[in-house]
Scaffold this active site. Structure first.
Site, PDB file in Angstrom:
ATOM      1  N   ILE A  88      33.211  31.573  46.272  1.00  0.00           N
ATOM      2  CA  ILE A  88      34.114  32.590  45.729  1.00  0.00           C
ATOM      3  C   ILE A  88      35.397  31.870  45.308  1.00  0.00           C
ATOM      4  CG2 ILE A  88      33.204  34.629  46.918  1.00  0.00           C
ATOM      5  CD1 ILE A  88      35.314  34.388  49.028  1.00  0.00           C
ATOM      6  N   ASP A  89      36.114  32.460  44.361  1.00  0.00           N
ATOM      7  CA  ASP A  89      37.321  31.817  43.829  1.00  0.00           C
ATOM      8  C   ASP A  89      38.343  31.561  44.933  1.00  0.00           C
ATOM      9  OD1 ASP A  89      36.220  32.047  41.327  1.00  0.00           O
ATOM     10  OD2 ASP A  89      37.400  33.801  40.738  1.00  0.00           O
ATOM     11  N   ARG A  90      39.180  30.580  44.708  1.00  0.00           N
ATOM     12  CA  ARG A  90      40.218  30.210  45.673  1.00  0.00           C
ATOM     13  C   ARG A  90      41.112  31.393  46.050  1.00  0.00           C
ATOM     14  NH1 ARG A  90      44.874  25.559  44.735  1.00  0.00           N
ATOM     15  NH2 ARG A  90      45.847  25.807  46.757  1.00  0.00           N
ATOM     16  N   ARG A 102      36.642  39.527  37.407  1.00  0.00           N
ATOM     17  CA  ARG A 102      37.990  39.466  36.833  1.00  0.00           C
ATOM     18  C   ARG A 102      37.959  39.684  35.319  1.00  0.00           C
ATOM     19  NH1 ARG A 102      40.081  33.925  39.486  1.00  0.00           N
ATOM     20  NH2 ARG A 102      41.948  34.371  38.235  1.00  0.00           N
TER      21      ARG A 102
END
Length: 318
Positions: A146-148, A248
């Protein structure tokens, strides 16, 4: 000053166990020769210095049970970086974020702001921190990413067989992941799914930007409204495909960007959300369903929102 580290001073032989079978040779070598650059691994394979069952082999070869892998002595230049300390605040905090653990699997509620693994100027990520916390674990690998800046559920396999099973479930779309996102404006009730192909571009800086494009890969996210506020909507987003930045970009494409999204967001909306106390991207991997790789039990795990996100929702309700 860099010194030279000897990864293996002599020829090493590895006999592939049932648990290790099925993985590519290059991935096996990257795991065994920690700290060796990818380029060096591909070079020793190409030159025939790595042998499988005494024969030359390609890096994409899938290893079989009882294969014997010969690895030559390897030396690499070492940057004198200290090992990750288990006393570091961020590392110690991760211990408190473990939602579930057994002998084959670990599920963590990843905080926002920590990458899933080190690299790109970061000395460590979740996986390095977990290895520091679990030095006795012989195998710890991310099942997905998952994104930072996204928080929430992250699956980590503690056995190769568990990694294989979960990867197969992801491919077969058996795994269901649900995210919570706070988006700009009033999400329209009839928008229950967005199917928009996504194309990933890498800028010269290494930064990844994704956009909707006919040349992109097919991508689908399903949406449901969780709660409405005067200027925002809390939506549940369930990705059917797993593209980079998918939720997003799909919310932005629908005209409802996520709060405090520094790549795809809206500055005016972000400013309003900062006034409610929001200090991070409002995207959280809230729940996951999958079949346990060992027991075949149906697992359903949820990760609570952090204090910041809970506080923002309380203010919006007020």
């Amino acid at each position: 000053m860099t010194t030279e580290k000897i990864i293996s001073a002599a020829v090493q032989f590895f006999t592939i166990s049932e648990d290790e079978a099925g993985q590519r040779l290059d991935n096996f070598l990257l795991a065994k020769l920690k700290g060796v650059p990818k380029s060096l691994i591909y070079r020793i394979v190409r030159k025939g210095e790595v042998r499988v069952n005494k024969g030359r082999i390609k890096p994409e070869y899938k290893l079989q049970t009882d294969d014997v892998v010969r690895v030559p002595p390897v030396r690499v230049a070492e940057k004198n970086e200290p090992p990750i300390s288990t006393k570091l605040n961020k590392v110690a905090e991760l211990e408190q974020q473990i939602l579930y653990e057994d002998e084959v699997l670990l599920v963590i509620n990843k905080p926002s702001g920590i990458a899933v693994h080190g690299g790109s100027g970061l000395s460590f990520g979740v996986i390095e921190a977990l290895r520091a916390l679990r030095p006795q674990a012989r195998f710890l690998e991310l099942v997905h990413r998952i994104d930072r800046d996204t928080s929430g559920i992250l699956l980590v396999a503690k056995k190769r067989s568990a990694l294989r099973s979960l990867h197969e479930q992801l491919r077969e779309k058996v795994v269901q992941k649900d995210y919570l996102a706070l988006v700009r404006g009033q999400w329209q009730a009839h928008v229950k799914a967005i199917k928009a192909p996504l194309l990933k571009n890498e800028l010269a800086s290494g930064e990844r930007i994704v956009k909707v494009s006919e040349e992109g890969k097919p991508s689908e996210t399903r949406f449901a409204i969780e709660e409405r506020y005067p200027t925002a909507t809390l939506v549940k987003a369930s990705p059917i495909t797993g593209r980079t930045h998918q939720i997003r970009v799909h919310t932005q494409y629908a005209g409802h960007p996520i709060a405090l999204d520094d790549k795809y967001g809206d500055q005016d909306f972000d400013q309003k959300m900062k006034e409610t106390g929001l200090n991070r991207l409002f995207l959280h991997a809230h729940s996951i369903r999958f079949i346990h790789p060992k027991t075949d039990e149906q697992m359903h795990i949820t990760a609570p929102l952090d204090k910041n996100l809970k506080g923002v929702l309380a203010k919006l309700r007020g």
